[in-house]
Design a protein around this motif. Structure first.
Motif, PDB file in Angstrom:
ATOM      1  N   THR A 137      -5.221   4.658  -1.875  1.00  0.00           N
ATOM      2  CA  THR A 137      -6.600   5.285  -1.567  1.00  0.00           C
ATOM      3  C   THR A 137      -7.368   5.590  -0.299  1.00  0.00           C
ATOM      4  O   THR A 137      -6.680   5.127   0.604  1.00  0.00           O
ATOM      5  CB  THR A 137      -7.704   4.404  -2.401  1.00  0.00           C
ATOM      6  OG1 THR A 137      -7.728   3.069  -1.701  1.00  0.00           O
ATOM      7  CG2 THR A 137      -7.271   3.994  -4.013  1.00  0.00           C
ATOM      8  N   VAL A 138      -8.507   6.128  -0.528  1.00  0.00           N
ATOM      9  CA  VAL A 138      -9.093   6.484   0.986  1.00  0.00           C
ATOM     10  C   VAL A 138      -9.606   5.278   1.635  1.00  0.00           C
ATOM     11  O   VAL A 138      -9.381   4.935   3.055  1.00  0.00           O
ATOM     12  CB  VAL A 138     -10.456   7.580   0.647  1.00  0.00           C
ATOM     13  CG1 VAL A 138     -11.201   7.504   2.046  1.00  0.00           C
ATOM     14  CG2 VAL A 138      -9.918   8.822   0.175  1.00  0.00           C
ATOM     15  N   LYS A 139     -10.185   4.145   0.881  1.00  0.00           N
ATOM     16  CA  LYS A 139     -10.372   2.970   1.365  1.00  0.00           C
ATOM     17  C   LYS A 139      -9.408   2.272   2.141  1.00  0.00           C
ATOM     18  O   LYS A 139      -9.328   1.801   3.129  1.00  0.00           O
ATOM     19  CB  LYS A 139     -11.082   2.012   0.494  1.00  0.00           C
ATOM     20  CG  LYS A 139     -11.331   0.632   0.916  1.00  0.00           C
ATOM     21  CD  LYS A 139     -11.795  -0.341  -0.296  1.00  0.00           C
ATOM     22  CE  LYS A 139     -10.633  -0.635  -1.297  1.00  0.00           C
ATOM     23  NZ  LYS A 139     -11.063  -1.427  -2.391  1.00  0.00           N
ATOM     24  N   ASN A 140      -8.102   2.426   1.547  1.00  0.00           N
ATOM     25  CA  ASN A 140      -7.105   1.531   2.079  1.00  0.00           C
ATOM     26  C   ASN A 140      -6.497   2.353   3.335  1.00  0.00           C
ATOM     27  O   ASN A 140      -5.324   1.640   3.877  1.00  0.00           O
ATOM     28  CB  ASN A 140      -6.127   1.290   1.028  1.00  0.00           C
ATOM     29  CG  ASN A 140      -6.441   0.445   0.157  1.00  0.00           C
ATOM     30  OD1 ASN A 140      -7.181  -0.490   0.269  1.00  0.00           O
ATOM     31  ND2 ASN A 140      -6.022   0.436  -1.241  1.00  0.00           N
TER      32      ASN A 140
ATOM     33  N   PRO B 212     -10.854  11.533   2.757  1.00  0.00           N
ATOM     34  CA  PRO B 212      -9.783  11.474   3.605  1.00  0.00           C
ATOM     35  C   PRO B 212      -9.608  11.906   5.087  1.00  0.00           C
ATOM     36  O   PRO B 212      -9.172  11.458   5.785  1.00  0.00           O
ATOM     37  CB  PRO B 212      -8.407  12.067   2.711  1.00  0.00           C
ATOM     38  CG  PRO B 212      -8.932  12.077   1.066  1.00  0.00           C
ATOM     39  CD  PRO B 212     -10.698  12.339   1.471  1.00  0.00           C
ATOM     40  N   ARG B 213     -10.063  13.177   4.967  1.00  0.00           N
ATOM     41  CA  ARG B 213     -10.060  13.721   6.300  1.00  0.00           C
ATOM     42  C   ARG B 213     -11.115  12.970   7.197  1.00  0.00           C
ATOM     43  O   ARG B 213     -10.897  12.597   8.397  1.00  0.00           O
ATOM     44  CB  ARG B 213     -10.673  15.193   6.264  1.00  0.00           C
ATOM     45  CG  ARG B 213     -10.863  15.863   7.513  1.00  0.00           C
ATOM     46  CD  ARG B 213     -11.251  17.435   7.461  1.00  0.00           C
ATOM     47  NE  ARG B 213     -11.490  18.200   8.839  1.00  0.00           N
ATOM     48  CZ  ARG B 213     -12.680  18.036   9.481  1.00  0.00           C
ATOM     49  NH1 ARG B 213     -13.600  17.402   8.904  1.00  0.00           N
ATOM     50  NH2 ARG B 213     -12.865  18.686  10.704  1.00  0.00           N
ATOM     51  N   ASN B 214     -12.231  12.823   6.846  1.00  0.00           N
ATOM     52  CA  ASN B 214     -13.290  11.689   7.648  1.00  0.00           C
ATOM     53  C   ASN B 214     -12.764  10.539   8.321  1.00  0.00           C
ATOM     54  O   ASN B 214     -12.865  10.214   9.215  1.00  0.00           O
ATOM     55  CB  ASN B 214     -14.761  11.730   7.083  1.00  0.00           C
ATOM     56  CG  ASN B 214     -15.315  13.150   6.972  1.00  0.00           C
ATOM     57  OD1 ASN B 214     -14.961  14.061   7.708  1.00  0.00           O
ATOM     58  ND2 ASN B 214     -16.441  13.100   5.959  1.00  0.00           N
ATOM     59  N   VAL B 215     -12.262   9.816   7.053  1.00  0.00           N
ATOM     60  CA  VAL B 215     -11.542   8.369   7.276  1.00  0.00           C
ATOM     61  C   VAL B 215     -10.294   8.614   8.435  1.00  0.00           C
ATOM     62  O   VAL B 215     -10.319   7.757   9.341  1.00  0.00           O
ATOM     63  CB  VAL B 215     -11.161   7.783   6.123  1.00  0.00           C
ATOM     64  CG1 VAL B 215     -10.243   6.412   6.411  1.00  0.00           C
ATOM     65  CG2 VAL B 215     -12.300   7.500   5.019  1.00  0.00           C
ATOM     66  N   THR B 216      -9.410   9.568   8.150  1.00  0.00           N
ATOM     67  CA  THR B 216      -8.407   9.775   9.164  1.00  0.00           C
ATOM     68  C   THR B 216      -8.819  10.095  10.287  1.00  0.00           C
ATOM     69  O   THR B 216      -8.565   9.318  11.595  1.00  0.00           O
ATOM     70  CB  THR B 216      -7.557  10.852   8.764  1.00  0.00           C
ATOM     71  OG1 THR B 216      -7.126  10.636   7.336  1.00  0.00           O
ATOM     72  CG2 THR B 216      -6.176  11.010   9.766  1.00  0.00           C
TER      73      THR B 216
ATOM     74  N   VAL C 239       0.853  -1.290  -0.220  1.00  0.00           N
ATOM     75  CA  VAL C 239      -0.033  -0.238   0.101  1.00  0.00           C
ATOM     76  C   VAL C 239       0.919   1.300   0.019  1.00  0.00           C
ATOM     77  O   VAL C 239       0.641   2.230  -0.582  1.00  0.00           O
ATOM     78  CB  VAL C 239      -1.023  -0.202   1.136  1.00  0.00           C
ATOM     79  CG1 VAL C 239      -1.746   1.287   1.213  1.00  0.00           C
ATOM     80  CG2 VAL C 239      -2.092  -1.042   1.169  1.00  0.00           C
ATOM     81  N   ILE C 240       2.008   1.137   0.669  1.00  0.00           N
ATOM     82  CA  ILE C 240       2.852   2.342   0.787  1.00  0.00           C
ATOM     83  C   ILE C 240       3.535   2.833  -0.475  1.00  0.00           C
ATOM     84  O   ILE C 240       3.756   3.926  -0.618  1.00  0.00           O
ATOM     85  CB  ILE C 240       3.916   2.162   2.002  1.00  0.00           C
ATOM     86  CG1 ILE C 240       3.234   2.201   3.367  1.00  0.00           C
ATOM     87  CG2 ILE C 240       4.778   3.567   2.108  1.00  0.00           C
ATOM     88  CD1 ILE C 240       3.834   1.902   4.769  1.00  0.00           C
ATOM     89  N   LYS C 241       4.087   1.622  -1.302  1.00  0.00           N
ATOM     90  CA  LYS C 241       4.752   1.744  -2.290  1.00  0.00           C
ATOM     91  C   LYS C 241       3.952   1.909  -3.388  1.00  0.00           C
ATOM     92  O   LYS C 241       4.449   2.744  -4.280  1.00  0.00           O
ATOM     93  CB  LYS C 241       5.668   0.599  -2.579  1.00  0.00           C
ATOM     94  CG  LYS C 241       6.695   0.544  -1.386  1.00  0.00           C
ATOM     95  CD  LYS C 241       7.826  -0.702  -1.872  1.00  0.00           C
ATOM     96  CE  LYS C 241       8.381  -0.229  -3.166  1.00  0.00           C
ATOM     97  NZ  LYS C 241       9.599  -1.387  -3.354  1.00  0.00           N
TER      98      LYS C 241
END
Length: 345
Positions: free
Chosen positions: A52-55, A131-135, A44-46
């Motif tokens: 993605t947001v899901k990940n 992204p903000r909500n998921v974080t 995922v990092i590379k």
């Protein structure tokens, strides 16, 4: 740590068979589970395609799985074979295991909710899972799990120094001297399971209805619709073959939906695996085996091996069950193999 012999029994003794089984189980979990979770995280990092947001949920889930396998399981084994049996060690180390288990379960529940919204409420998904909500959701889950597992549980020992240095089997009753709080912890383990199953049943019916609707849209129907506006009066089949490839709006939504459905199915297998692996532990807790001070160390080790085996199965099931993850993981493993080959003299 005493090994059973012909002499007098000790309350903290373990069998000779367990002294062999524990190192084997520990090595298996560390190698297979640790490598599997680490490969998914690095993939995922590379990979830009996987960031993605899901990940964000996925990488958090695999990170907790990695900690459970490489930290939680070794500590749990030390507890089960009576290496850790004093009150300070039981509270400090045992509570971190409770924290990890609550965070793991809650993240899995939120990933399930994300799949539901993505499939059943697709027009709202992008507005909800930013992204903000998921974080913020991930941070909130991690803090909440810490408060329940470590912070609040330790408060019940204030003013009870008379038993602080006692020794006995380290279980929830020894870790948290409050029956009500133990019930709260158990609720965090058990209640998300039926909720996730219900959500996936709902997803199944939505996917089935969608597939039936698509199946009703036969090529003849689509071609007739297209040819009705064709100024050259060509055959419907020719018009459909000319226009369909150049009209992504006719294909992409269905493909995206099926992609999300396949992802949900893989996650459903993860949830089912989670339920199966936790079943022996839940059964033992329900009939009071794990609260019995006379229960054998083997019973605890076997039950916890099932629980922590979710950390082994999850990365391979989720990673190799998803085509994008599978391709990246195979590529990464191939690179590691080439590096190891090059390191040989």
């Amino acid at each position: 740590m005493n090994v059973t012999d012909t002499g007098e029994s000790s309350p903290f003794e373990i069998s000779a068979a367990l002294t062999v089984m524990v190192p084997i189980a520990l090595a298996f979990f560390l190698v297979i589970g640790g490598v599997g979770n680490l490969v998914v995280i690095v993939a995922v990092i590379k990979s830009k395609d996987l960031r993605t947001v899901k990940n964000i949920f996925t990488i958090t889930f695999m990170g907790l799985s990695f900690l459970a396998v490489c930290y939680g399981f070794p500590v749990q084994l030390l507890i089960d074979i009576f290496v850790i049996r004093s009150q300070p060690g039981c509270v400090l180390l045992g509570s971190t295991l409770v924290t990890l288990s609550i965070q793991y379960t809650m993240i899995l529940l939120f990933v399930t909710i994300e799949r539901y919204v993505k499939i059943c409420l697709p027009f709202r998904a992008h507005a909800i899972f930013t992204p903000r909500n998921v974080t913020l959701a991930v941070i909130g889950i991690l803090i909440y799990g810490f408060l329940i597992g470590s912070g609040m549980g330790g408060l019940f020992w204030i003013g009870k120094g008379d038993v602080w240095m006692s020794e006995r089997r380290c279980n929830l009753l020894f870790m948290i001297p409050s029956g009500r709080f133990i019930q709260l912890v158990m609720a965090h383990w058990l209640l998300p399971l039926p909720a996730m199953v219900i959500i996936y049943i709902r997803i199944f019916f939505v996917v089935r209805r969608h597939i039936r609707v698509i199946a009703d849209l036969t090529p003849t129907t689509v071609a007739s619709t297209i040819s009705s506006s064709d100024p050259f009066n060509r055959r419907p089949e020719d018009v459909a073959s000319d226009q369909a490839p150049n009209n992504p709006s006719m294909i992409n939504p269905h493909r995206r939906f099926l992609k999300e459905a396949r992802s949900a199915f893989v996650l459903f297998l993860v949830v089912i695996t989670y339920v199966i692996c936790w079943l022996p532990f839940i059964l033992f807790v329900s009939i009071g085996v794990l609260s019995d001070q006379t229960a054998s160390a083997e019973t605890f080790v076997i039950a916890h091996c099932f629980v922590y085996s979710t950390g082994i199965v999850t990365p391979y099931l989720y990673g190799f069950g998803n085509k994008e993850f599978r391709d990246k993981m195979i590529s990464l493993l191939s690179s590691i193999r080439e590096i190891l080959r090059g390191a040989k003299p």
